[in-house]
Scaffold this motif. Structure first.
Motif, PDB file in Angstrom:
ATOM      1  N   LEU A 114       0.849  -1.184   0.000  1.00 56.66           N
ATOM      2  CA  LEU A 114       0.000   0.000   0.000  1.00 56.66           C
ATOM      3  C   LEU A 114       0.886   1.235   0.000  1.00 56.66           C
ATOM      4  O   LEU A 114       1.989   1.224   0.539  1.00 56.66           O
ATOM      5  CB  LEU A 114      -0.978   0.010   1.180  1.00 56.66           C
ATOM      6  CG  LEU A 114      -0.486   0.220   2.607  1.00 56.66           C
ATOM      7  CD1 LEU A 114      -0.233   1.702   2.929  1.00 56.66           C
ATOM      8  CD2 LEU A 114      -1.502  -0.330   3.600  1.00 56.66           C
ATOM      9  N   VAL A 115       0.373   2.284  -0.625  1.00 55.05           N
ATOM     10  CA  VAL A 115       1.067   3.563  -0.706  1.00 55.05           C
ATOM     11  C   VAL A 115       0.072   4.665  -0.368  1.00 55.05           C
ATOM     12  O   VAL A 115      -1.039   4.686  -0.918  1.00 55.05           O
ATOM     13  CB  VAL A 115       1.629   3.824  -2.123  1.00 55.05           C
ATOM     14  CG1 VAL A 115       2.312   5.189  -2.190  1.00 55.05           C
ATOM     15  CG2 VAL A 115       2.583   2.723  -2.540  1.00 55.05           C
ATOM     16  N   VAL A 116       0.439   5.563   0.522  1.00 53.51           N
ATOM     17  CA  VAL A 116      -0.357   6.754   0.812  1.00 53.51           C
ATOM     18  C   VAL A 116       0.585   7.951   0.871  1.00 53.51           C
ATOM     19  O   VAL A 116       1.582   7.922   1.603  1.00 53.51           O
ATOM     20  CB  VAL A 116      -1.133   6.619   2.138  1.00 53.51           C
ATOM     21  CG1 VAL A 116      -1.737   7.965   2.546  1.00 53.51           C
ATOM     22  CG2 VAL A 116      -2.235   5.582   2.005  1.00 53.51           C
ATOM     23  N   LEU A 117       0.289   8.972   0.080  1.00 54.99           N
ATOM     24  CA  LEU A 117       1.060  10.208   0.058  1.00 54.99           C
ATOM     25  C   LEU A 117       0.151  11.381   0.358  1.00 54.99           C
ATOM     26  O   LEU A 117      -1.011  11.390  -0.049  1.00 54.99           O
ATOM     27  CB  LEU A 117       1.703  10.443  -1.320  1.00 54.99           C
ATOM     28  CG  LEU A 117       2.537   9.335  -1.931  1.00 54.99           C
ATOM     29  CD1 LEU A 117       3.067   9.785  -3.293  1.00 54.99           C
ATOM     30  CD2 LEU A 117       3.674   8.930  -1.021  1.00 54.99           C
ATOM     31  N   ASP A 118       0.703  12.372   1.035  1.00 57.67           N
ATOM     32  CA  ASP A 118       0.011  13.632   1.270  1.00 57.67           C
ATOM     33  C   ASP A 118       0.860  14.740   0.651  1.00 57.67           C
ATOM     34  O   ASP A 118       1.897  15.111   1.207  1.00 57.67           O
ATOM     35  CB  ASP A 118      -0.173  13.866   2.773  1.00 57.67           C
ATOM     36  CG  ASP A 118      -0.938  15.146   3.084  1.00 57.67           C
ATOM     37  OD1 ASP A 118      -1.269  15.899   2.147  1.00 57.67           O
ATOM     38  OD2 ASP A 118      -1.199  15.391   4.274  1.00 57.67           O
ATOM     39  N   GLY A 119       0.447  15.230  -0.505  1.00 63.30           N
ATOM     40  CA  GLY A 119       1.176  16.302  -1.147  1.00 63.30           C
ATOM     41  C   GLY A 119       1.145  17.568  -0.306  1.00 63.30           C
ATOM     42  O   GLY A 119       0.108  17.922   0.260  1.00 63.30           O
ATOM     43  N   VAL A 120       2.284  18.233  -0.205  1.00 64.00           N
ATOM     44  CA  VAL A 120       2.422  19.418   0.646  1.00 64.00           C
ATOM     45  C   VAL A 120       2.060  20.661  -0.155  1.00 64.00           C
ATOM     46  O   VAL A 120       2.757  21.020  -1.107  1.00 64.00           O
ATOM     47  CB  VAL A 120       3.857  19.537   1.190  1.00 64.00           C
ATOM     48  CG1 VAL A 120       3.994  20.783   2.056  1.00 64.00           C
ATOM     49  CG2 VAL A 120       4.237  18.285   1.977  1.00 64.00           C
ATOM     50  N   THR A 121       0.962  21.306   0.223  1.00 66.03           N
ATOM     51  CA  THR A 121       0.527  22.507  -0.477  1.00 66.03           C
ATOM     52  C   THR A 121       1.492  23.657  -0.192  1.00 66.03           C
ATOM     53  O   THR A 121       1.701  24.009   0.972  1.00 66.03           O
ATOM     54  CB  THR A 121      -0.893  22.913  -0.035  1.00 66.03           C
ATOM     55  OG1 THR A 121      -1.773  21.810  -0.232  1.00 66.03           O
ATOM     56  CG2 THR A 121      -1.382  24.107  -0.833  1.00 66.03           C
ATOM     57  N   HIS A 150      14.792  24.395  -4.737  1.00 65.63           N
ATOM     58  CA  HIS A 150      13.890  25.306  -4.035  1.00 65.63           C
ATOM     59  C   HIS A 150      13.280  24.568  -2.834  1.00 65.63           C
ATOM     60  O   HIS A 150      12.867  23.406  -2.954  1.00 65.63           O
ATOM     61  CB  HIS A 150      12.773  25.769  -4.978  1.00 65.63           C
ATOM     62  CG  HIS A 150      11.999  26.941  -4.474  1.00 65.63           C
ATOM     63  ND1 HIS A 150      11.120  26.847  -3.419  1.00 65.63           N
ATOM     64  CD2 HIS A 150      11.955  28.231  -4.892  1.00 65.63           C
ATOM     65  CE1 HIS A 150      10.567  28.032  -3.197  1.00 65.63           C
ATOM     66  NE2 HIS A 150      11.066  28.891  -4.079  1.00 65.63           N
ATOM     67  N   PRO A 151      13.222  25.203  -1.650  1.00 66.36           N
ATOM     68  CA  PRO A 151      12.700  24.497  -0.466  1.00 66.36           C
ATOM     69  C   PRO A 151      11.252  24.059  -0.605  1.00 66.36           C
ATOM     70  O   PRO A 151      10.806  23.171   0.128  1.00 66.36           O
ATOM     71  CB  PRO A 151      12.857  25.515   0.664  1.00 66.36           C
ATOM     72  CG  PRO A 151      12.958  26.844  -0.012  1.00 66.36           C
ATOM     73  CD  PRO A 151      13.653  26.573  -1.312  1.00 66.36           C
ATOM     74  N   ARG A 152      10.517  24.658  -1.544  1.00 68.27           N
ATOM     75  CA  ARG A 152       9.119  24.289  -1.744  1.00 68.27           C
ATOM     76  C   ARG A 152       8.897  23.570  -3.069  1.00 68.27           C
ATOM     77  O   ARG A 152       7.773  23.542  -3.574  1.00 68.27           O
ATOM     78  CB  ARG A 152       8.236  25.532  -1.659  1.00 68.27           C
ATOM     79  CG  ARG A 152       8.020  26.019  -0.233  1.00 68.27           C
ATOM     80  CD  ARG A 152       7.220  25.031   0.586  1.00 68.27           C
ATOM     81  NE  ARG A 152       6.973  25.513   1.940  1.00 68.27           N
ATOM     82  CZ  ARG A 152       5.916  25.177   2.667  1.00 68.27           C
ATOM     83  NH1 ARG A 152       5.021  24.360   2.182  1.00 68.27           N
ATOM     84  NH2 ARG A 152       5.789  25.645   3.893  1.00 68.27           N
ATOM     85  N   THR A 153       9.992  23.016  -3.641  1.00 66.07           N
ATOM     86  CA  THR A 153       9.764  22.151  -4.793  1.00 66.07           C
ATOM     87  C   THR A 153       8.725  21.106  -4.399  1.00 66.07           C
ATOM     88  O   THR A 153       8.655  20.717  -3.232  1.00 66.07           O
ATOM     89  CB  THR A 153      11.079  21.484  -5.236  1.00 66.07           C
ATOM     90  OG1 THR A 153      10.881  20.865  -6.522  1.00 66.07           O
ATOM     91  CG2 THR A 153      11.556  20.440  -4.249  1.00 66.07           C
ATOM     92  N   PRO A 154       7.868  20.626  -5.297  1.00 65.78           N
ATOM     93  CA  PRO A 154       6.796  19.700  -4.901  1.00 65.78           C
ATOM     94  C   PRO A 154       7.309  18.544  -4.047  1.00 65.78           C
ATOM     95  O   PRO A 154       8.360  17.957  -4.321  1.00 65.78           O
ATOM     96  CB  PRO A 154       6.249  19.218  -6.251  1.00 65.78           C
ATOM     97  CG  PRO A 154       6.448  20.393  -7.152  1.00 65.78           C
ATOM     98  CD  PRO A 154       7.768  20.990  -6.723  1.00 65.78           C
ATOM     99  N   GLN A 155       6.538  18.222  -3.014  1.00 63.54           N
ATOM    100  CA  GLN A 155       6.963  17.216  -2.038  1.00 63.54           C
ATOM    101  C   GLN A 155       5.741  16.591  -1.369  1.00 63.54           C
ATOM    102  O   GLN A 155       4.626  17.106  -1.492  1.00 63.54           O
ATOM    103  CB  GLN A 155       7.890  17.833  -1.005  1.00 63.54           C
ATOM    104  CG  GLN A 155       7.331  19.064  -0.301  1.00 63.54           C
ATOM    105  CD  GLN A 155       8.441  19.919   0.298  1.00 63.54           C
ATOM    106  OE1 GLN A 155       8.808  19.719   1.450  1.00 63.54           O
ATOM    107  NE2 GLN A 155       8.970  20.855  -0.483  1.00 63.54           N
ATOM    108  N   ALA A 156       5.983  15.504  -0.651  1.00 67.42           N
ATOM    109  CA  ALA A 156       4.867  14.778  -0.036  1.00 67.42           C
ATOM    110  C   ALA A 156       5.345  13.989   1.170  1.00 67.42           C
ATOM    111  O   ALA A 156       6.515  13.609   1.272  1.00 67.42           O
ATOM    112  CB  ALA A 156       4.237  13.826  -1.055  1.00 67.42           C
ATOM    113  N   THR A 157       4.431  13.733   2.082  1.00 68.14           N
ATOM    114  CA  THR A 157       4.650  12.755   3.140  1.00 68.14           C
ATOM    115  C   THR A 157       4.444  11.366   2.542  1.00 68.14           C
ATOM    116  O   THR A 157       3.818  11.217   1.490  1.00 68.14           O
ATOM    117  CB  THR A 157       3.684  12.963   4.311  1.00 68.14           C
ATOM    118  OG1 THR A 157       2.371  12.524   3.921  1.00 68.14           O
ATOM    119  CG2 THR A 157       3.612  14.427   4.718  1.00 68.14           C
ATOM    120  N   VAL A 158       4.964  10.342   3.216  1.00 70.21           N
ATOM    121  CA  VAL A 158       4.913   8.987   2.649  1.00 70.21           C
ATOM    122  C   VAL A 158       4.546   7.966   3.718  1.00 70.21           C
ATOM    123  O   VAL A 158       5.119   7.969   4.817  1.00 70.21           O
ATOM    124  CB  VAL A 158       6.278   8.587   2.044  1.00 70.21           C
ATOM    125  CG1 VAL A 158       6.212   7.176   1.446  1.00 70.21           C
ATOM    126  CG2 VAL A 158       6.733   9.591   0.991  1.00 70.21           C
TER     127      VAL A 158
END
Length: 262
Positions: A33-40, A98-106
């Protein structure tokens, strides 16, 4: 095996930046299973031409493929390879430093006939239920332990604690962050179910204090992921100005729940 996946955007007019999947090999042995939360990101330039939803879909797709097809790789190796794959897809067009390049929790979990492996990075959660009914939360709690002063503004957090030693880590463009994740392996016989949640769903415990992790798990098991998210939405609406829970940055957040009964 029983699985349930529920995901709802925090704002129906914006893309859902969460990602969720359950992968079951054609052999019928094991799964993942995979769950990601993209960081706005905050308003302004984040150095990237792509959206957070694009990043979550790319990273989540890579994690799903690799966790199912590459049994010889560890979960940190899979996360590292997936991050590298996504970074390569936009390194020529975007500023990945960039510190806010797209990212997510995993949250990443994989099971076989003999063991269950897990990986948690940042503030999404994985709950494991034992055959006797005991619920164990597997959390990366570094963000929650930071002093509030380091999170007063996005600029302060980006400069001092985001993806920095002594701060907290997310999956962005640096494959080495996989080594920062909370990981482990358990006997398959010690795990009956897995429940993965983004922090839009864990607010029920972590922000609104409506119950503990066992209570949350029991709610999801009996009534399903949508029932949990519906309760969170009612609590959010009653506290729409976030006056009570000051560390809640949005009235509503994307919320995802994945339940797998092995």
């Amino acid at each position: 095996m029983r699985t349930e996946l529920f995901s709802e955007p925090g704002d129906p007019d914006r893309p859902n930046e969460d990602f969720a999947s359950v992968g079951l090999p054609a052999s019928g042995q094991g799964g993942s299973l995979v769950v990601l939360d993209g960081v706005t990101p905050p308003q302004g330039d984040d150095g990237c031409l792509h959206s957070v939803a694009w990043f979550s879909a790319r990273l989540g797709g890579a994690l799903t493929e690799l966790s199912v097809s590459c049994r010889d790789l560890t979960l940190p190796e899979i996360l590292s390879d997936a991050i590298r794959r996504v970074a390569d897809a936009h390194a020529d067009t975007c500023d990945l430093s960039h510190p806010r390049t797209p990212q997510a929790t995993v949250v990443l979990a994989r099971w076989s006939a003999t063991e269950v492996e897990y990986l948690v990075l940042s503030d999404s959660a994985l709950l494991l239920e034992s055959p006797t009914g005991e619920v164990t939360p597997l959390l990366d709690d570094r963000l929650s332990r930071l002093p509030r002063a380091s999170l007063t503004t996005d600029a302060v957090a980006d400069a001092t604690v985001r993806n920095k030693e002594g701060g907290f880590f997310t999956a962005a463009a640096d494959p080495s962050v996989a080594g920062r994740a909370v990981t482990g392996t358990l006997p398959r016989t010690s795990v009956r179910t897995l429940t993965a949640l983004t922090d839009g769903a864990t607010r029920w415990v972590e922000k609104f204090r409506e119950g503990d992790w066992t209570d949350l798990f029991t709610l999801v098991r009996k009534e399903g992921g949508q029932a949990l998210v519906d309760r969170v939405r009612r609590l959010e609406a009653a506290d729409a100005e976030a006056r009570v829970y000051l560390r809640r940055s949005k009235t509503h957040d994307d919320a995802t729940v994945v339940f797998v009964e092995l």
